[in-house]
Scaffold this motif. Structure first.
Motif, PDB file in Angstrom:
ATOM      1  N   CYS A  11       0.822  -1.057   0.098  1.00 36.24           N
ATOM      2  CA  CYS A  11       0.026   0.117   0.011  1.00 36.24           C
ATOM      3  C   CYS A  11       0.806   1.244  -0.118  1.00 36.24           C
ATOM      4  O   CYS A  11       1.662   1.448   0.796  1.00 36.24           O
ATOM      5  CB  CYS A  11      -0.762   0.213   1.103  1.00 36.24           C
ATOM      6  SG  CYS A  11      -1.820   1.334   1.185  1.00 36.24           S
TER       7      CYS A  11
ATOM      8  N   HIS B  71       0.233   3.463   3.551  1.00 32.30           N
ATOM      9  CA  HIS B  71       0.632   3.096   4.868  1.00 32.30           C
ATOM     10  C   HIS B  71       1.976   2.207   4.737  1.00 32.30           C
ATOM     11  O   HIS B  71       1.968   1.290   3.746  1.00 32.30           O
ATOM     12  CB  HIS B  71      -0.606   2.604   5.694  1.00 32.30           C
ATOM     13  CG  HIS B  71      -0.713   1.065   5.440  1.00 32.30           C
ATOM     14  ND1 HIS B  71      -1.621   0.441   4.485  1.00 32.30           N
ATOM     15  CD2 HIS B  71      -0.465  -0.179   6.245  1.00 32.30           C
ATOM     16  CE1 HIS B  71      -1.615  -0.995   4.641  1.00 32.30           C
ATOM     17  NE2 HIS B  71      -0.863  -1.294   5.762  1.00 32.30           N
TER      18      HIS B  71
ATOM     19  N   CYS C  43      -7.607  -0.922   0.017  1.00 30.19           N
ATOM     20  CA  CYS C  43      -6.333  -1.564   0.882  1.00 30.19           C
ATOM     21  C   CYS C  43      -7.148  -2.202   2.082  1.00 30.19           C
ATOM     22  O   CYS C  43      -7.693  -1.528   3.190  1.00 30.19           O
ATOM     23  CB  CYS C  43      -5.544  -0.408   1.446  1.00 30.19           C
ATOM     24  SG  CYS C  43      -4.142  -0.942   2.621  1.00 30.19           S
TER      25      CYS C  43
ATOM     26  N   CYS D 166      -5.176  -0.614   5.759  1.00 31.57           N
ATOM     27  CA  CYS D 166      -5.242   0.748   6.410  1.00 31.57           C
ATOM     28  C   CYS D 166      -6.916   1.218   6.021  1.00 31.57           C
ATOM     29  O   CYS D 166      -7.198   2.266   6.564  1.00 31.57           O
ATOM     30  CB  CYS D 166      -4.372   1.890   6.207  1.00 31.57           C
ATOM     31  SG  CYS D 166      -4.389   2.299   4.201  1.00 31.57           S
TER      32      CYS D 166
HETATM   33 ZN   LIG Z   1      -3.108   0.773   3.293  1.00 33.13          ZN
END
Ligand SMILES: [Zn+2]
Length: 592
Positions: A39, A42, A60, A63
């Motif tokens: 991702c 994050h 995602c 997160c």
């Molecule tokens: Zn993420």
């Protein structure tokens, strides 16, 4: 008030493939029906960032960010919704109508003018370098360092006039005001504010582009001993220093392909090896990288080879950058060149093949740290030296996020230093635990706020819109009050009342630019449940209703307490009746 009509937004949306759009920022790999990657929003070790070409959304599971192509551009380019629409439209050659309302937040000059000014200035600098007499020494300097004409063209290298306001004059002929130049960081005001002068004077100019190749700033390298050696544009609306890296727009494809990046120090270390075919480069430009820059590189690879002597002048800055790479779970290797030679000098002397060989043989960073520490301390026969070496290595060992790798190193270092590895392991564990405690405090954004039954009910309603009349006909909107997806249920119910069957597409449009979009993406990305019947929907609805009734009952109970304390018998009786009604409903729900 929407800026663009739905049909315009659809036209833009339909023109893009979300997979190719996202690929420009992130190294996607095909997995099953989706594409996955680590991702970009994050830090994570295993990829939980999914992109679906079929559904044209990203999500995602780590997160919780998610949405459509517009949402992705908003997040990754830090743009407002209308700007993200324009951004995508421009790249796909779609002419947008004038927005219905001017975005108020914008104010001042539009970013388009700043971009055009940068392009114009870059063109002028480039022309000067190739044609002007005053740029002759700069051109000769580049030629002496082996930079070819083709490379000068490729990177659009230039020369800034030494006079003081040569650029300002030239740009005003082209219709760019001083204010625009000040905003681009190409001009500065004198202390007393009375006059303006060029920011870059007598320097070789390296246009700084973003990963999409747009000129967003400039870097100037001094000729000879002028200080500072490197001068960059200040932060502007186009240029966020900590989020961009020189040259990444040129090198990102090669970085993805080789799955590692070569970290070099200066512009010349970037441009010359690139010319020799080593294209997977990143330049730190003598300062320490920021966490965002490290994450930016992390979109394309998780391995860097440091191609300058970390014992050299910029050692403190380098060290901090390498620490960041470790924390972001990169593999780091170190390439040492003979006698502290620059990559550009080395590659010109020894050739690209020899450089490539050294890249392959670069040693893991920890080995480098150990050997450097041993060299500093001298003889290992002295136990005090051993402790010193150990103390200087421990912080690095503790930063390795991977436990297997860590214990592997413990073993090797213990052998190297001839100490019991149990003893060393205990030390490392202590240091690592301190680090984990710090990491645990980091906040985690999440859309995990949706209840299980809430998500399932949404799934049934949206994966099988035919059931909406049957299910919604029996629902009371009150039962969705306070839920994370309350607004989504309200929008479905509202559409239903108008005789429509809201789908993912309709709702995505409705919630563009709102947090609901991430929840929709999550529901859409997860596989449709096998049982899509009205009965399933009703059982989830009942579960939601039961949980709302349960919290309502809690409210009544505390009111009963209060009424009893106040000896308000009339209220007390009413509340007790209410409680009995709720209990009856709860019982009937539990029998369904
Ligand atoms: Zn993420």
């Amino acid at each position: 008030m929407p800026l663009y009509s739905d049909s315009v937004l659809d036209e833009v949306r339909n023109a893009v493939s979300i997979v190719s759009l996202v690929s420009e920022y992130v190294a996607l790999k095909k997995r099953g029906r989706n594409h996955v990657a680590r991702c970009p929003f994050h830090t994570e070790k295993t990829p939980s960032f999914n992109v679906s070409e079929e559904k044209q959304i990203f999500m995602c599971f780590g997160c919780g960010v998610g949405g459509d192509a517009f949402k992705f551009i908003m997040l990754i380019e830090h743009l407002a919704f209308p700007d993200a629409v324009r951004f995508i439209a421009e790249r796909h050659g779609i002419a947008l109508p004038e927005p219905v309302v001017r975005p108020e937040s914008q104010g001042g000059t539009s970013t388009d003018i700043l971009l055009r000014a940068n392009v114009e200035a870059a063109g002028y600098f480039h022309w000067l370098l190739l044609e002007a007499d005053e740029a002759r020494p700069a051109l000769e300097y580049l030629q002496r360092r082996g930079v070819t004409r083709a490379t000068i063209e490729k990177f659009n290298l230039g020369f800034s006039p030494a006079g003081g306001d040569g650029l300002i004059q030239r740009m005003s002929q082209k219709g760019f005001s001083k204010e625009v130049l000040l905003e681009c960081g190409l001009a500065k005001r004198s202390e007393d504010g009375a006059r303006c002068y060029d920011s870059f004077r007598g320097r070789i100019i390296f246009p700084i582009t973003d990963v999409r190749g747009r000129v967003i700033a400039f870097g100037g390298r001094a000729m000879g001993d002028h200080q500072p050696k490197y001068l960059n544009s200040p932060e502007t609306r186009l240029y966020n220093k900590s989020r961009n890296l020189f040259g990444l727009g040129f090198s990102k494809e090669a970085i993805k392909k080789h799955d590692f990046a070569v970290l070099v120090e200066g512009y010349m270390d970037f441009v010359v090896p690139f010319q020799y075919g080593v294209e997977n480069l990143v330049a730190s430009l003598g300062t320490s990288l920021t966490q965002q820059q490290v994450q930016l590189i992390g979109r394309y690879t998780r391995e860097v080879v440091v191609s300058y002597d970390p014992d050299s002048a910029g050692v403190a800055a380098t060290q901090r950058s390498l620490d960041l790479f470790l924390e972001e779970d990169f593999r780091i290797r170190v390439l040492s060149l003979p006698e502290g030679e620059d990559p550009d000098a080395f590659i010109r002397r020894a050739g690209a093949e020899e450089y490539g060989k050294r890249l392959r043989e670069a040693v893991p960073y920890m080995d480098f740290v150990v050997e450097a520490a041993v060299r500093r301390q001298g003889s290992l026969d002295n136990p005090r030296n051993k402790i010193q070496v150990l103390n200087s290595i421990l912080p690095y060992l503790a930063k390795l996020p991977n436990a297997v790798e860590r214990s592997d190193y413990v073993f090797r270092i213990a052998r190297r230093l001839r100490i019991e590895d149990q003893q060393l392991l205990a030390e490392v564990k202590r240091a690592a635990q301190q680090k984990r405690a710090r990491l645990a405090e980091a906040p985690l954004a999440t859309v995990g706020a949706m209840k299980f039954a809430e998500k399932r009910l949404l799934k049934v309603l949206l994966h099988n819109p035919e059931l909406q009349p049957q299910v919604l006909g029996r629902c009371s909107m009150q039962d969705f009050t306070g839920l994370a997806a309350e607004k989504i249920f309200a929008a479905i119910a509202e559409g239903f009342r108008r005789g429509e069957r809201p789908t993912f597409e309709i709702l995505n449009r409705r919630f563009a630019d709102q947090p609901e979009q991430a929840m929709l993406a999550q529901v859409q990305m997860e596989e449709a449940p096998e049982d899509l019947s009205a009965d399933t929907a009703e059982s989830f609805y009942n579960a939601l209703r039961a949980s709302r009734l349960a919290s309502y009952k809690q409210e009544i109970l505390s009111k009963i307490d209060e009424a009893a304390r106040n000896k308000d018998d009339e209220l007390l009786n009413r509340l007790i009746e209410q409680r009995a009604r709720v209990d009856r409903e709860l019982i009937s729900l539990s029998r369904k």
